[in-house]
Design a protein around this motif. Structure first.
Motif, PDB file in Angstrom:
ATOM      1  N   ASP A 154       9.824  47.678 -50.225  1.00  0.00           N
ATOM      2  CA  ASP A 154       9.279  48.100 -48.939  1.00  0.00           C
ATOM      3  C   ASP A 154       7.874  48.681 -49.153  1.00  0.00           C
ATOM      4  O   ASP A 154       7.705  49.842 -49.527  1.00  0.00           O
ATOM      5  N   THR A 155       6.864  47.869 -48.911  1.00  0.00           N
ATOM      6  CA  THR A 155       5.477  48.269 -49.160  1.00  0.00           C
ATOM      7  C   THR A 155       5.019  49.389 -48.234  1.00  0.00           C
ATOM      8  O   THR A 155       4.326  50.318 -48.664  1.00  0.00           O
ATOM      9  N   GLN A 156       5.397  49.321 -46.957  1.00  0.00           N
ATOM     10  CA  GLN A 156       4.988  50.356 -45.994  1.00  0.00           C
ATOM     11  C   GLN A 156       5.532  51.728 -46.406  1.00  0.00           C
ATOM     12  O   GLN A 156       4.811  52.733 -46.375  1.00  0.00           O
ATOM     13  N   ALA A 157       6.811  51.760 -46.794  1.00  0.00           N
ATOM     14  CA  ALA A 157       7.424  53.024 -47.214  1.00  0.00           C
ATOM     15  C   ALA A 157       6.787  53.520 -48.520  1.00  0.00           C
ATOM     16  O   ALA A 157       6.626  54.721 -48.717  1.00  0.00           O
ATOM     17  N   ALA A 158       6.421  52.585 -49.404  1.00  0.00           N
ATOM     18  CA  ALA A 158       5.763  52.962 -50.664  1.00  0.00           C
ATOM     19  C   ALA A 158       4.425  53.637 -50.391  1.00  0.00           C
ATOM     20  O   ALA A 158       4.048  54.611 -51.047  1.00  0.00           O
ATOM     21  N   ASP A 172      12.950  60.132 -55.786  1.00  0.00           N
ATOM     22  CA  ASP A 172      14.042  59.424 -55.107  1.00  0.00           C
ATOM     23  C   ASP A 172      13.484  58.358 -54.169  1.00  0.00           C
ATOM     24  O   ASP A 172      13.952  57.215 -54.146  1.00  0.00           O
ATOM     25  N   ALA A 173      12.474  58.743 -53.386  1.00  0.00           N
ATOM     26  CA  ALA A 173      11.879  57.824 -52.412  1.00  0.00           C
ATOM     27  C   ALA A 173      11.169  56.668 -53.110  1.00  0.00           C
ATOM     28  O   ALA A 173      11.250  55.511 -52.666  1.00  0.00           O
ATOM     29  N   ALA A 174      10.492  56.968 -54.222  1.00  0.00           N
ATOM     30  CA  ALA A 174       9.757  55.922 -54.950  1.00  0.00           C
ATOM     31  C   ALA A 174      10.702  54.857 -55.498  1.00  0.00           C
ATOM     32  O   ALA A 174      10.410  53.656 -55.425  1.00  0.00           O
TER      33      ALA A 174
END
Length: 237
Positions: A45-49, A35-37
């Motif tokens: 969003d690179t930081q969240a990735a 889900d997050a990916a």
């Protein structure tokens, strides 16, 4: 002596329940990871990735705990028949969940590279594919938790839905690449992401098959129906 025997049986049951809990926890983390990916892919969003990639370690740690508990059960309890199937299924299913976590992390890694290119409209099909994959993983884990063989068999039958969705997305991305060569790099990454998600569906099916085995002592009859026609697309058929 009967009291001692009861204590051993209860202790054994507690260990099996602990193993069960670890599997369910692993599955919950893996579902959240996918889900997050997909979320970070859509939001670019690179930081969240990067956080999604780092969180994959939690699933690996849980798998190691499962392996450790399985080895201890085999060594100390010498389980027979149904109990042996419980232990075997736990080992197999934990391995599938670990792979699901790996694929979710791969999606996040690819999304970081994609963030360096212009958005591709064909990427809109990925969330639907991921939603379907996550639904199958969740359903497979529920079937395992409930020891519901029929529910597991239904999951196995739905793998063809992911294959069909993947094939459609594959065709769309190839069309984009043919029409605009500037999109080839981005579309190639999207193809890898789509393939990772399709493979998650395969592992959900593996979980379902191992649940069936756990209940019945044999694998489901007949071959899986496959809907992945991408080899025909690339062969020009």
């Amino acid at each position: 002596m009967p009291h001692s025997h009861d204590h051993i049986v209860k202790s054994y049951d507690d260990e099996l329940k602990r193993l069960d809990g670890e599997i369910i926890r692993m599955g919950q983390v893996a579902v959240a990871q996918l889900d997050a990916a997909i979320d970070v892919l859509q939001r670019r969003d690179t930081q969240a990735a990067m956080r999604v990639v780092a969180n994959d370690e939690a699933i690996d740690t849980l798998e190691h705990e499962v392996s450790h508990d399985v080895l201890r059960l085999l060594a100390l309890r010498q389980p027979m028949a149904r109990d042996l199937r419980e232990v075997y299924a736990a080992l197999r299913i934990s391995s599938d969940i670990e792979r699901i976590g790996d694929y979710a992390a791969n999606v996040a890694k690819r999304s970081m590279v994609l963030n360096q290119t212009a958005p591709v409209s064909a990427a809109r099909g990925l969330p639907a594919l991921a939603k379907l994959a996550n639904a199958l993983v969740t359903e497979a884990l529920d079937a395992y938790r409930e020891r519901d063989a029929d529910r597991a068999l239904a999951v196995r039958g739905r793998d063809v839905e992911i294959d069909a969705e993947y094939t459609g997305l594959f065709r769309e991305l190839l069309t984009y690449m043919a029409e605009d060569p500037r999109q080839i790099t981005a579309c190639t990454h999207l193809l890898f992401i789509a393939k990772n998600i399709e493979r998650i569906g395969d592992h959900a099916t593996n979980i379902a098959e191992n649940t069936w085995f756990l209940v019945h002592g044999e694998l489901p009859q007949g071959d899986r129906e496959k809907g992945d026609l991408t080899s025909q697309v690339t062969d020009g058929q």
